[in-house]
Design a protein around this motif. Structure first.
Motif, PDB file in Angstrom:
ATOM      1  N   MET A   1       0.791  -0.911   0.174  1.00  0.00           N
ATOM      2  CA  MET A   1      -0.277   0.160   0.181  1.00  0.00           C
ATOM      3  C   MET A   1       0.512   1.196   0.431  1.00  0.00           C
ATOM      4  SD  MET A   1      -3.236   1.424   2.436  1.00  0.00           S
ATOM      5  CE  MET A   1      -2.371   1.557   4.267  1.00  0.00           C
ATOM      6  N   ALA A   2       0.436   2.001  -0.674  1.00  0.00           N
ATOM      7  CA  ALA A   2       1.459   3.611  -1.163  1.00  0.00           C
ATOM      8  C   ALA A   2       0.699   4.111   0.249  1.00  0.00           C
ATOM      9  CB  ALA A   2       0.747   5.080  -2.196  1.00  0.00           C
ATOM     10  N   GLN A   3       2.736   4.603   0.881  1.00  0.00           N
ATOM     11  CA  GLN A   3       2.391   5.563   2.127  1.00  0.00           C
ATOM     12  C   GLN A   3       1.966   6.929   2.099  1.00  0.00           C
ATOM     13  OE1 GLN A   3       7.219   4.803   2.297  1.00  0.00           O
ATOM     14  NE2 GLN A   3       6.508   3.265   4.059  1.00  0.00           N
ATOM     15  N   GLN A   4       0.852   8.058   2.681  1.00  0.00           N
ATOM     16  CA  GLN A   4       0.833   8.884   2.971  1.00  0.00           C
ATOM     17  C   GLN A   4       1.666   9.427   3.614  1.00  0.00           C
ATOM     18  OE1 GLN A   4      -1.591   9.830   0.672  1.00  0.00           O
ATOM     19  NE2 GLN A   4      -1.661   7.231   0.304  1.00  0.00           N
ATOM     20  N   PRO A   5       1.649  10.512   3.145  1.00  0.00           N
ATOM     21  CA  PRO A   5       2.227  12.074   3.392  1.00  0.00           C
ATOM     22  C   PRO A   5       2.431  11.939   5.125  1.00  0.00           C
ATOM     23  CG  PRO A   5       2.006  12.835   2.039  1.00  0.00           C
ATOM     24  CD  PRO A   5       1.763  11.913   1.225  1.00  0.00           C
ATOM     25  N   GLU A   6       2.742  12.011   6.124  1.00  0.00           N
ATOM     26  CA  GLU A   6       2.541  12.782   7.245  1.00  0.00           C
ATOM     27  C   GLU A   6       1.965  14.306   7.792  1.00  0.00           C
ATOM     28  OE1 GLU A   6       5.264  10.483   9.741  1.00  0.00           O
ATOM     29  OE2 GLU A   6       4.145   8.528   7.535  1.00  0.00           O
ATOM     30  N   THR A   7       2.575  14.531   6.690  1.00  0.00           N
ATOM     31  CA  THR A   7       2.554  16.833   6.614  1.00  0.00           C
ATOM     32  C   THR A   7       2.414  16.990   5.062  1.00  0.00           C
ATOM     33  OG1 THR A   7       5.081  16.194   5.703  1.00  0.00           O
ATOM     34  CG2 THR A   7       3.643  16.178   8.812  1.00  0.00           C
ATOM     35  N   SER A   8       1.982  17.705   4.793  1.00  0.00           N
ATOM     36  CA  SER A   8       1.633  18.356   3.600  1.00  0.00           C
ATOM     37  C   SER A   8       3.385  19.134   3.368  1.00  0.00           C
ATOM     38  CB  SER A   8       0.458  19.705   3.515  1.00  0.00           C
ATOM     39  OG  SER A   8       1.253  20.334   4.519  1.00  0.00           O
TER      40      SER A   8
ATOM     41  N   ALA B   1      17.628   2.857   3.809  1.00  0.00           N
ATOM     42  CA  ALA B   1      17.013   2.178   2.323  1.00  0.00           C
ATOM     43  C   ALA B   1      15.458   1.185   3.024  1.00  0.00           C
ATOM     44  CB  ALA B   1      17.960   1.149   1.962  1.00  0.00           C
ATOM     45  N   GLY B   2      15.102   1.532   4.179  1.00  0.00           N
ATOM     46  CA  GLY B   2      14.138   0.750   4.830  1.00  0.00           C
ATOM     47  C   GLY B   2      14.097  -0.650   5.425  1.00  0.00           C
ATOM     48  N   LEU B   3      15.811  -0.568   5.528  1.00  0.00           N
ATOM     49  CA  LEU B   3      16.553  -1.947   5.494  1.00  0.00           C
ATOM     50  C   LEU B   3      16.279  -2.479   7.056  1.00  0.00           C
ATOM     51  CD1 LEU B   3      19.310  -2.347   2.695  1.00  0.00           C
ATOM     52  CD2 LEU B   3      16.678  -3.594   2.673  1.00  0.00           C
ATOM     53  N   HIS B   4      16.614  -1.531   7.797  1.00  0.00           N
ATOM     54  CA  HIS B   4      16.623  -1.203   9.526  1.00  0.00           C
ATOM     55  C   HIS B   4      15.886  -0.266  10.251  1.00  0.00           C
ATOM     56  CE1 HIS B   4      20.094  -3.791   9.419  1.00  0.00           C
ATOM     57  NE2 HIS B   4      20.661  -3.725   9.805  1.00  0.00           N
ATOM     58  N   PRO B   5      14.704  -0.657  10.754  1.00  0.00           N
ATOM     59  CA  PRO B   5      13.640   0.141  11.661  1.00  0.00           C
ATOM     60  C   PRO B   5      14.542   1.320  12.405  1.00  0.00           C
ATOM     61  CG  PRO B   5      13.816  -2.036  12.531  1.00  0.00           C
ATOM     62  CD  PRO B   5      14.536  -2.647  11.448  1.00  0.00           C
TER      63      PRO B   5
ATOM     64  N   PRO C   1      11.670   2.166   0.274  1.00  0.00           N
ATOM     65  CA  PRO C   1      11.059   3.360  -0.974  1.00  0.00           C
ATOM     66  C   PRO C   1      11.323   3.055  -2.182  1.00  0.00           C
ATOM     67  CG  PRO C   1      12.575   4.173   0.602  1.00  0.00           C
ATOM     68  CD  PRO C   1      13.008   2.694   0.740  1.00  0.00           C
ATOM     69  N   PRO C   2       9.749   2.809  -2.855  1.00  0.00           N
ATOM     70  CA  PRO C   2       9.850   2.487  -4.441  1.00  0.00           C
ATOM     71  C   PRO C   2      10.910   3.128  -4.749  1.00  0.00           C
ATOM     72  CG  PRO C   2       7.777   3.243  -3.523  1.00  0.00           C
ATOM     73  CD  PRO C   2       9.024   3.486  -2.599  1.00  0.00           C
ATOM     74  N   GLU C   3      10.610   5.218  -4.524  1.00  0.00           N
ATOM     75  CA  GLU C   3      11.618   5.914  -6.213  1.00  0.00           C
ATOM     76  C   GLU C   3      13.192   5.713  -4.975  1.00  0.00           C
ATOM     77  OE1 GLU C   3      10.369   6.229  -2.616  1.00  0.00           O
ATOM     78  OE2 GLU C   3       9.026   8.202  -2.873  1.00  0.00           O
ATOM     79  N   MET C   4      13.640   4.583  -4.249  1.00  0.00           N
ATOM     80  CA  MET C   4      15.013   4.740  -4.516  1.00  0.00           C
ATOM     81  C   MET C   4      15.979   3.757  -4.390  1.00  0.00           C
ATOM     82  SD  MET C   4      16.255   3.989  -0.529  1.00  0.00           S
ATOM     83  CE  MET C   4      15.863   6.510   0.815  1.00  0.00           C
ATOM     84  N   ALA C   5      16.853   3.693  -5.049  1.00  0.00           N
ATOM     85  CA  ALA C   5      17.488   2.481  -5.369  1.00  0.00           C
ATOM     86  C   ALA C   5      18.966   2.910  -4.651  1.00  0.00           C
ATOM     87  CB  ALA C   5      18.232   3.138  -7.213  1.00  0.00           C
ATOM     88  N   LEU C   6      19.795   1.596  -4.147  1.00  0.00           N
ATOM     89  CA  LEU C   6      20.846   1.596  -3.632  1.00  0.00           C
ATOM     90  C   LEU C   6      22.026   0.866  -4.580  1.00  0.00           C
ATOM     91  CD1 LEU C   6      19.662  -0.915  -1.031  1.00  0.00           C
ATOM     92  CD2 LEU C   6      19.916   1.733  -1.260  1.00  0.00           C
ATOM     93  N   VAL C   7      23.023   1.331  -4.500  1.00  0.00           N
ATOM     94  CA  VAL C   7      24.389   0.502  -5.091  1.00  0.00           C
ATOM     95  C   VAL C   7      25.328   0.629  -4.240  1.00  0.00           C
ATOM     96  CG1 VAL C   7      26.718   1.363  -6.634  1.00  0.00           C
ATOM     97  CG2 VAL C   7      24.196   1.725  -7.122  1.00  0.00           C
ATOM     98  N   PHE C   8      25.897  -1.391  -3.493  1.00  0.00           N
ATOM     99  CA  PHE C   8      27.273  -1.099  -2.806  1.00  0.00           C
ATOM    100  C   PHE C   8      28.090  -1.163  -3.473  1.00  0.00           C
ATOM    101  CE2 PHE C   8      23.462  -2.091  -1.090  1.00  0.00           C
ATOM    102  CZ  PHE C   8      23.336  -1.668   0.122  1.00  0.00           C
ATOM    103  N   GLN C   9      29.443  -0.683  -2.736  1.00  0.00           N
ATOM    104  CA  GLN C   9      31.010  -1.151  -2.830  1.00  0.00           C
ATOM    105  C   GLN C   9      31.263  -2.737  -3.939  1.00  0.00           C
ATOM    106  OE1 GLN C   9      33.227  -0.836   0.080  1.00  0.00           O
ATOM    107  NE2 GLN C   9      35.466  -1.178  -0.632  1.00  0.00           N
TER     108      GLN C   9
ATOM    109  N   ARG D   1      22.430  -0.275 -13.421  1.00  0.00           N
ATOM    110  CA  ARG D   1      21.035  -1.309 -13.006  1.00  0.00           C
ATOM    111  C   ARG D   1      20.149  -0.373 -11.969  1.00  0.00           C
ATOM    112  NH1 ARG D   1      22.636  -6.471  -9.289  1.00  0.00           N
ATOM    113  NH2 ARG D   1      23.284  -5.095  -7.938  1.00  0.00           N
ATOM    114  N   ALA D   2      20.683   0.574 -11.125  1.00  0.00           N
ATOM    115  CA  ALA D   2      20.340   1.945 -10.417  1.00  0.00           C
ATOM    116  C   ALA D   2      19.607   1.987 -11.299  1.00  0.00           C
ATOM    117  CB  ALA D   2      20.888   1.958  -9.090  1.00  0.00           C
ATOM    118  N   LEU D   3      20.414   2.798 -12.020  1.00  0.00           N
ATOM    119  CA  LEU D   3      19.235   3.917 -13.173  1.00  0.00           C
ATOM    120  C   LEU D   3      18.286   3.067 -14.008  1.00  0.00           C
ATOM    121  CD1 LEU D   3      22.554   5.693 -15.372  1.00  0.00           C
ATOM    122  CD2 LEU D   3      21.424   6.756 -13.350  1.00  0.00           C
ATOM    123  N   ALA D   4      18.133   2.361 -14.527  1.00  0.00           N
ATOM    124  CA  ALA D   4      17.622   1.078 -15.230  1.00  0.00           C
ATOM    125  C   ALA D   4      16.143   1.553 -14.254  1.00  0.00           C
ATOM    126  CB  ALA D   4      17.843   0.350 -15.929  1.00  0.00           C
ATOM    127  N   TYR D   5      16.316   1.467 -13.056  1.00  0.00           N
ATOM    128  CA  TYR D   5      15.250   1.379 -12.441  1.00  0.00           C
ATOM    129  C   TYR D   5      14.765   3.094 -12.459  1.00  0.00           C
ATOM    130  CZ  TYR D   5      12.819   0.522  -8.012  1.00  0.00           C
ATOM    131  OH  TYR D   5      11.370   0.013  -7.253  1.00  0.00           O
TER     132      TYR D   5
END
Ligand code: ATP
Length: 267
Positions: A1-8, A66-70, A87-95, A161-165
Motif C-alpha cells: 500500500m502506498a505510504q501517505q505523507p504525514e505532513t503536507s 533504505a528501509g532495511l533496518h528500522p 522506498p519505491p523511489e530509491m535505488a542502492l549501489v554498494f561497493q 542497474r540502478a539507473l534502469a530502475y
C-alpha cells in the motif's frame, strides 16, 4: 500500500529528512548504540556526501534510509513520509559489486532482474536498459557476463542497474572504493552527470575526503561513537566541476582541509 505523507509537502519539505535518528543493535546487556542522534536533510537534486571514521555507523545509516533496518528512535522520511520499508523511489549501489551482480546472468539480464515487478512492456524494458547502459558507456557489453568485465566496468553495470530502475533518489555506499584512480574519476563524473541529466537526489558514503568535496553540494561529517553529526559543510565550488580544474582551486584545498581537520580532531 502506498505510504501517505504525514505532513503536507511544500517547497520547503526536504526530499530526505533525517531527524534525531538513533539506531541500537542488540538488547539487554548486549545493547550497542551505533547512531546516537543524527539530524540532516537532503534537498531534491542535491548531492550530499557522508564521511566519517571507519565503523562509525555510515552503512547502518544508509540501511535505515533504505528501509532495511528500522530506526530505534527519531525518524528518516522521504517527502515527509516516514521510511518504514524499502522506498519505491530509491535505488542502492554498494561497493561490493562482486556480490551484487549475478554472475550467471548477462549484463542486460542483471539490469532486467530488479525491473520484473514493474510489469513494463518489452519495448520500455529495452529502452530503459539501452539508455542506462549508454549512460555508463557500456552499450557494447550488454551480452557479456559480469566476470568477463573489469572491476570498474562491473561497478558501472551496478550503477546502470540502478539507473534502469529510474530512481528519484540514489544511495551509494563507497561505490568507487574498489576501482583504480582513473576509473574512480570517471565514475565520479558519471555521478555528477546522472544528477544533472536525471535531476536525481544522490547520497554517497565515502572514505575519500577529496571525493566528497569534489562531488558534493554539502558534506555531512560524522564523528565519535555512537555516530553524530560533527558538522555539515557547504561546498562552495563552481559547477560544472572538472577533475583537474576543480581540484586545483584554492577553495577546494580549503574545504578538504576543513573536512579533514574535523575528522582528525581529537575525540
Ligand atoms: N546487523 C548488525 N548487528 C549488530 N551490530 C552491527 C550490525 N551491523 C553493523 N553493526 C555494528 O555497527 C557498527 C557500525 O557499523 P557500520 O558498518 O554501520 O559502520 P561504517 O561507518 O559503515 O564502517 P566502515 O566505514 O568501516 O564501512 C560496527 O560496530 C558494527 O559492528
Amino acid at each position: 500500500m502506498a505510504q501517505q505523507p504525514e505532513t503536507s509537502i511544500s517547497a520547503a519539505t526536504p526530499r530526505l529528512d533525517v531527524a534525531h535518528l538513533a539506531k541500537t543493535y542488540g538488547s539487554g546487556a548486549r545493547v550497542h548504540t551505533v547512531i546516537q542522534d543524527l539530524t540532516f536533510t537532503v534537498d531534491a537534486g542535491e548531492v550530499v556526501c557522508i564521511v566519517g571514521p571507519s565503523g562509525v555507523g555510515k552503512t547502518t545509516l544508509l540501511k535505515c534510509l533504505a528501509g532495511l533496518h528500522p530506526a530505534s528512535s527519531g525518524r528518516a522520511a522521504i517527502d515527509g513520509r516516514t521510511i518504514s520499508g524499502p522506498p519505491p523511489e530509491m535505488a542502492l549501489v554498494f561497493q561490493d559489486y562482486n556480490r551484487s551482480l549475478m554472475p550467471w546472468l548477462t549484463v542486460r539480464k542483471n539490469l532486467v532482474l530488479p525491473l520484473r515487478h514493474l510489469k513494463l512492456s518489452p519495448a520500455e524494458l529495452k529502452e530503459r536498459c539501452d539508455s542506462a547502459l549508454a549512460a555508463v558507456g557500456l552499450a557494447h557489453a550488454d551480452n557479456q557476463y559480469p566476470w568477463q568485465l573489469s572491476g570498474g566496468m562491473q561497478q558501472r553495470v551496478a550503477i546502470a542497474r540502478a539507473l534502469a530502475y529510474r530512481p528519484e533518489i540514489l544511495i551509494m555506499d563507497e561505490p568507487f572504493a574498489s576501482v583504480d584512480a582513473q576509473t574512480r574519476f570517471d565514475l565520479e563524473d558519471l555521478c555528477l552527470k546522472i544528477r544533472s541529466d536525471f535531476n536525481m537526489t544522490i547520497l554517497v558514503v565515502t572514505h575519500d575526503i577529496d571525493e566528497a568535496v569534489y562531488l558534493a553540494d554539502r558534506v555531512v561529517v560524522l564523528g565519535s561513537r555512537p555516530a553524530s553529526v560533527l558538522k555539515i559543510v557547504d561546498v562552495e565550488l563552481p559547477s560544472p566541476r572538472e577533475q583537474i580544474a576543480t581540484r586545483s582551486l584554492p577553495e577546494f584545498a580549503r574545504q578538504r582541509t576543513e573536512v579533514l581537520s574535523l575528522i582528525k580532531r581529537p575525540a
